[in-house]
Design an enzyme around this catalytic site. Structure first.
Site, PDB file in Angstrom:
ATOM      1  CE1 TYR A  12      44.886  41.794  45.731  1.00 21.37           C
ATOM      2  CE2 TYR A  12      47.206  41.277  46.082  1.00 21.37           C
ATOM      3  CZ  TYR A  12      46.057  41.184  45.309  1.00 21.37           C
ATOM      4  OH  TYR A  12      46.073  40.468  44.134  1.00 21.37           O
ATOM      5  CG  LEU A  16      32.817  39.686  42.936  1.00 17.87           C
ATOM      6  CD1 LEU A  16      34.235  39.165  43.060  1.00 17.87           C
ATOM      7  CD2 LEU A  16      31.890  38.559  42.505  1.00 17.87           C
ATOM      8  CE  LYS A  56      43.087  38.512  44.822  1.00 14.26           C
ATOM      9  NZ  LYS A  56      42.328  37.844  43.736  1.00 14.26           N
TER      10      LYS A  56
END
Length: 354
Positions: free
Chosen positions: A157, A65, A161
């Site tokens: 994180y 990715l 997100k």
């Protein structure tokens, strides 16, 4: 009926492997993206890969990715009906140490997929599922967190997100892509990564029983989480993409337990009695009683749990529990596997590994 093609990023992970099995049973052709690594990391999907029934239905592709060209080439080649973006640097603690990499994979990785769908003109063919997370909520604003609860991410994180959540909504609203977010609360299984606390506990206890280790070192044992089984949750990922319109959904059990509870349940299932003493970083758990014939490698008064400051996050999320009113109303969904059965399954699986 035309057979659907699905592409799963993160197919070698816990959720990816369960989702692949689920979709194959639904007669999908399943493609997965696998990162090139110097070590084999396909244990969770080897059973599928070696199953002759799926020889013409299950395919792996090397990609990453963080690499736009590989993402574009794979999607162009497959032209999938559904894309499930499950790939991520998903360990909260590691994200504090590798914030840039975490953001590249989790944030820009999602953008790369969505932009590829748009640039290839697949807006009316390809549905997109984004694996979102309860960590978005961070600082608790409400007793239970729903789709309407304000986000307050407390880690790199969660912040990464948050971008992927909003860019998914943005591409849905701007370009008409069927793009949905599944805000999944913690979900575990025997396939959970070994650095995640639930698996660390079950594996650690198994190693203590087999005489390979003496003690498990943990961080914040008073953190409370809404824990479900990954098998239940990947079914909801699929259901979200079968809904008549794209939307965002919280998936959870609406039940909450502490890390300390999880530890106690594991020992209780083995009929090993432990006693807690001390406070803060000096809190420990000792073995009080057990079956000596059954467990020859452990001793009375053995310290089996210690608290280690190295496992505390710079910014702790203390309390998460989901409000699933929306998925109950729309999908009539509720989890099949309860916490006790989840813990038993994980513990039995790890005890069988010597």
């Amino acid at each position: 009926m035309k057979i659907k093609k699905a592409l799963i990023t993160g197919i070698t992970g816990q959720d990816g492997s369960y989702l692949a099995e689920f979709l194959l049973k639904k007669n999908y052709i399943v493609h997965g993206i696998k990162r090139k690594s110097s070590s084999f990391n396909t244990e969770r999907i080897d059973k599928i890969f070696n199953d002759k029934r799926y020889k013409k239905k299950f395919f792996l592709h090397y990609g990453d990715l963080t690499d736009t060209n590989s993402v574009n080439a794979i999607i162009k080649k497959i032209s999938p009906n559904e894309i499930y973006n499950l790939a991520a640097q998903s360990h909260v603690g590691i994200s504090f140490k590798m914030p840039e990499y975490t953001t590249d994979v989790n944030s820009l990785g999602t953008l790369r997929i969505l932009e590829t769908i748009k640039s290839l003109g697949l807006e009316n063919k390809t549905k997109f599922y984004q694996a979102s997370t309860s960590e978005l909520y961070g600082e608790i604003q409400e007793k239970k967190q729903s789709e309407k609860t304000r986000f307050y991410p407390k880690s790199p994180y969660a912040s990464s997100k948050l971008f992927s959540y909003w860019i998914t909504k943005n591409y849905r609203e701007s370009y008409g892509i069927f793009a949905s977010n599944g805000i999944l609360f913690n979900h575990e299984s025997p396939r959970r990564g070994e650095t995640f606390v639930t698996r660390k506990i079950t594996m650690g206890l198994a190693k203590i029983i087999h005489g390979k280790e003496k003690c498990i070192h943990l961080g914040n044992i008073y953190a409370k989480r809404d824990w479900g089984h990954a098998k239940d949750y990947v079914e909801m990922c699929w259901k979200i993409l079968q809904h008549k319109k794209p939307d965002d959904f919280v998936v959870a059990t609406e039940k909450q337990y502490s890390v300390k509870f999880f530890v106690e349940k594991c020992f209780r299932f083995l009929n090993i009695k432990i006693k807690w003493q001390g406070k803060g970083l000096k809190e420990i758990a000792k073995i009080v009683s057990f079956n000596k014939e059954k467990f020859p490698n452990i001793k009375k008064n053995q310290v089996v749990i210690r608290i280690d400051k190295n496992y505390f996050r710079p910014n702790e999320v203390q309390n998460l529990i989901g409000d699933t009113s929306k998925v109950k109303r729309i999908f009539k969904w509720k989890p099949k596997i309860q916490i006790n059965d989840l813990i038993k399954e994980m513990l039995k699986s790890d005890l069988s590994i010597k």
